[in-house]
Design a protein around this motif. Sequence first.
Motif, PDB file in Angstrom:
ATOM      1  N   ALA A  44     -11.179  -7.687  22.222  1.00 59.88           N
ATOM      2  CA  ALA A  44     -11.537  -8.543  23.343  1.00 59.88           C
ATOM      3  C   ALA A  44     -11.709  -7.670  24.758  1.00 59.88           C
ATOM      4  O   ALA A  44     -12.450  -8.057  25.515  1.00 59.88           O
ATOM      5  N   SER A  45     -11.020  -6.679  24.718  1.00 57.57           N
ATOM      6  CA  SER A  45     -11.361  -5.362  25.771  1.00 57.57           C
ATOM      7  C   SER A  45     -12.560  -4.755  25.628  1.00 57.57           C
ATOM      8  O   SER A  45     -12.938  -4.267  26.817  1.00 57.57           O
ATOM      9  N   LYS A  46     -13.148  -4.599  24.383  1.00 58.53           N
ATOM     10  CA  LYS A  46     -14.556  -4.079  24.397  1.00 58.53           C
ATOM     11  C   LYS A  46     -15.572  -4.995  24.517  1.00 58.53           C
ATOM     12  O   LYS A  46     -16.765  -4.792  24.577  1.00 58.53           O
ATOM     13  N   THR A  47     -15.235  -6.563  24.774  1.00 52.67           N
ATOM     14  CA  THR A  47     -16.177  -7.259  24.835  1.00 52.67           C
ATOM     15  C   THR A  47     -17.010  -7.354  26.220  1.00 52.67           C
ATOM     16  O   THR A  47     -16.194  -7.514  27.235  1.00 52.67           O
ATOM     17  N   PRO A  48     -18.215  -7.534  26.124  1.00 58.26           N
ATOM     18  CA  PRO A  48     -18.765  -7.454  27.657  1.00 58.26           C
ATOM     19  C   PRO A  48     -18.630  -8.815  28.114  1.00 58.26           C
ATOM     20  O   PRO A  48     -18.266  -9.969  27.583  1.00 58.26           O
ATOM     21  N   ARG A  49     -18.371  -8.741  29.542  1.00 60.57           N
ATOM     22  CA  ARG A  49     -18.153  -9.994  30.373  1.00 60.57           C
ATOM     23  C   ARG A  49     -19.024 -10.451  31.586  1.00 60.57           C
ATOM     24  O   ARG A  49     -19.480  -9.588  32.002  1.00 60.57           O
ATOM     25  N   ARG A  50     -19.235 -11.747  31.414  1.00 64.11           N
ATOM     26  CA  ARG A  50     -19.634 -12.429  32.430  1.00 64.11           C
ATOM     27  C   ARG A  50     -18.933 -13.396  33.114  1.00 64.11           C
ATOM     28  O   ARG A  50     -18.247 -13.251  34.019  1.00 64.11           O
ATOM     29  N   SER A  51     -18.648 -14.381  32.377  1.00 63.15           N
ATOM     30  CA  SER A  51     -17.685 -15.370  32.596  1.00 63.15           C
ATOM     31  C   SER A  51     -16.261 -15.184  31.988  1.00 63.15           C
ATOM     32  O   SER A  51     -15.257 -15.751  32.410  1.00 63.15           O
ATOM     33  N   GLY A  52     -16.250 -14.457  30.780  1.00 58.86           N
ATOM     34  CA  GLY A  52     -15.035 -14.054  30.016  1.00 58.86           C
ATOM     35  C   GLY A  52     -14.856 -15.007  28.957  1.00 58.86           C
ATOM     36  O   GLY A  52     -13.868 -15.012  28.375  1.00 58.86           O
ATOM     37  N   GLY A  80     -22.634 -13.904  18.218  1.00 58.69           N
ATOM     38  CA  GLY A  80     -23.630 -13.146  17.339  1.00 58.69           C
ATOM     39  C   GLY A  80     -24.875 -12.326  18.022  1.00 58.69           C
ATOM     40  O   GLY A  80     -24.824 -11.089  17.879  1.00 58.69           O
ATOM     41  N   PRO A  81     -25.610 -13.009  18.781  1.00 55.53           N
ATOM     42  CA  PRO A  81     -26.625 -12.178  19.540  1.00 55.53           C
ATOM     43  C   PRO A  81     -26.171 -11.086  20.488  1.00 55.53           C
ATOM     44  O   PRO A  81     -26.627 -10.138  20.787  1.00 55.53           O
ATOM     45  N   ILE A  82     -24.965 -11.319  21.182  1.00 56.85           N
ATOM     46  CA  ILE A  82     -24.288 -10.461  22.032  1.00 56.85           C
ATOM     47  C   ILE A  82     -24.097  -9.192  21.262  1.00 56.85           C
ATOM     48  O   ILE A  82     -24.213  -7.992  21.548  1.00 56.85           O
ATOM     49  N   ASN A  83     -23.390  -9.113  19.994  1.00 55.27           N
ATOM     50  CA  ASN A  83     -22.606  -8.354  19.240  1.00 55.27           C
ATOM     51  C   ASN A  83     -23.824  -7.557  18.664  1.00 55.27           C
ATOM     52  O   ASN A  83     -24.104  -6.455  18.436  1.00 55.27           O
ATOM     53  N   TYR A  84     -24.777  -8.290  17.945  1.00 51.12           N
ATOM     54  CA  TYR A  84     -25.876  -7.938  17.187  1.00 51.12           C
ATOM     55  C   TYR A  84     -27.202  -7.598  17.927  1.00 51.12           C
ATOM     56  O   TYR A  84     -27.967  -6.848  17.309  1.00 51.12           O
ATOM     57  N   GLY A  85     -27.102  -8.060  18.897  1.00 49.13           N
ATOM     58  CA  GLY A  85     -28.704  -8.107  19.508  1.00 49.13           C
ATOM     59  C   GLY A  85     -29.602  -9.335  19.104  1.00 49.13           C
ATOM     60  O   GLY A  85     -29.453  -9.845  18.211  1.00 49.13           O
ATOM     61  N   TRP A  86     -30.453  -9.268  19.921  1.00 51.67           N
ATOM     62  CA  TRP A  86     -31.717 -10.260  19.643  1.00 51.67           C
ATOM     63  C   TRP A  86     -32.960  -9.604  20.187  1.00 51.67           C
ATOM     64  O   TRP A  86     -33.354  -9.900  21.451  1.00 51.67           O
ATOM     65  N   ARG A  87     -33.691  -9.007  19.401  1.00 50.71           N
ATOM     66  CA  ARG A  87     -34.886  -8.456  19.734  1.00 50.71           C
ATOM     67  C   ARG A  87     -35.835  -9.127  20.296  1.00 50.71           C
ATOM     68  O   ARG A  87     -36.439  -8.863  21.344  1.00 50.71           O
ATOM     69  N   ARG A  89     -35.454 -11.690  22.464  1.00 49.78           N
ATOM     70  CA  ARG A  89     -34.998 -12.096  23.676  1.00 49.78           C
ATOM     71  C   ARG A  89     -34.633 -11.030  24.295  1.00 49.78           C
ATOM     72  O   ARG A  89     -33.826 -11.150  25.404  1.00 49.78           O
ATOM     73  N   ASN A  90     -35.116  -9.646  23.903  1.00 55.23           N
ATOM     74  CA  ASN A  90     -34.682  -8.227  24.634  1.00 55.23           C
ATOM     75  C   ASN A  90     -33.084  -8.239  24.894  1.00 55.23           C
ATOM     76  O   ASN A  90     -32.632  -7.973  26.195  1.00 55.23           O
ATOM     77  N   ILE A  91     -32.216  -8.862  23.999  1.00 51.17           N
ATOM     78  CA  ILE A  91     -30.942  -8.501  24.073  1.00 51.17           C
ATOM     79  C   ILE A  91     -30.601  -7.521  23.206  1.00 51.17           C
ATOM     80  O   ILE A  91     -30.687  -7.294  21.953  1.00 51.17           O
ATOM     81  N   GLU A  92     -30.076  -6.193  23.819  1.00 51.01           N
ATOM     82  CA  GLU A  92     -29.437  -5.269  23.024  1.00 51.01           C
ATOM     83  C   GLU A  92     -28.283  -5.480  22.300  1.00 51.01           C
ATOM     84  O   GLU A  92     -27.351  -6.141  23.102  1.00 51.01           O
TER      85      GLU A  92
END
Length: 126
Positions: A44-52, A80-87, A89-92
């Motif tokens: 959870a501490s490694k998770t990218p955050r916007r809203s939490g 899934g898309p945040i962790n693995y990306g989504w080419r 949608r330009n999500i790294e």
Amino acid sequence: MAGGGVRVEGLSQAVRALKGLGLEVEDLKNAFATIAAEATELIASKTPRRSGRLAASVRGNRAQGKAVVRSGRASVPYAGPINYGWRKRNIEPSLFMQRGDVEYQPKAVQRLETELEAAITRKGLR
């Protein structure tokens, strides 16, 4: 849930042997629950955050022979898309699950050993 994980060779045989010695399923579940809780906190501490919400969706699960950490749910379908990306949608890929897993890996076996030793001592099997 992200792929990968910590796999301990011979763990299922060790679990069977411990049960044969008198260690109860609850003792084993509690050991794996501790591992899952620690790994959950780290991931959870490694998770990218916007809203939490994504970090809040990381949860551990206890079982008799393994500790599992998952992220995402119906209300957080973007795990899934945040962790693995989504080419498209330009999500790294952030690979937060894998990074947490790799960081916790050295501690997992040590924690399992400590928890099982404590359970064995509590049961008077030593």
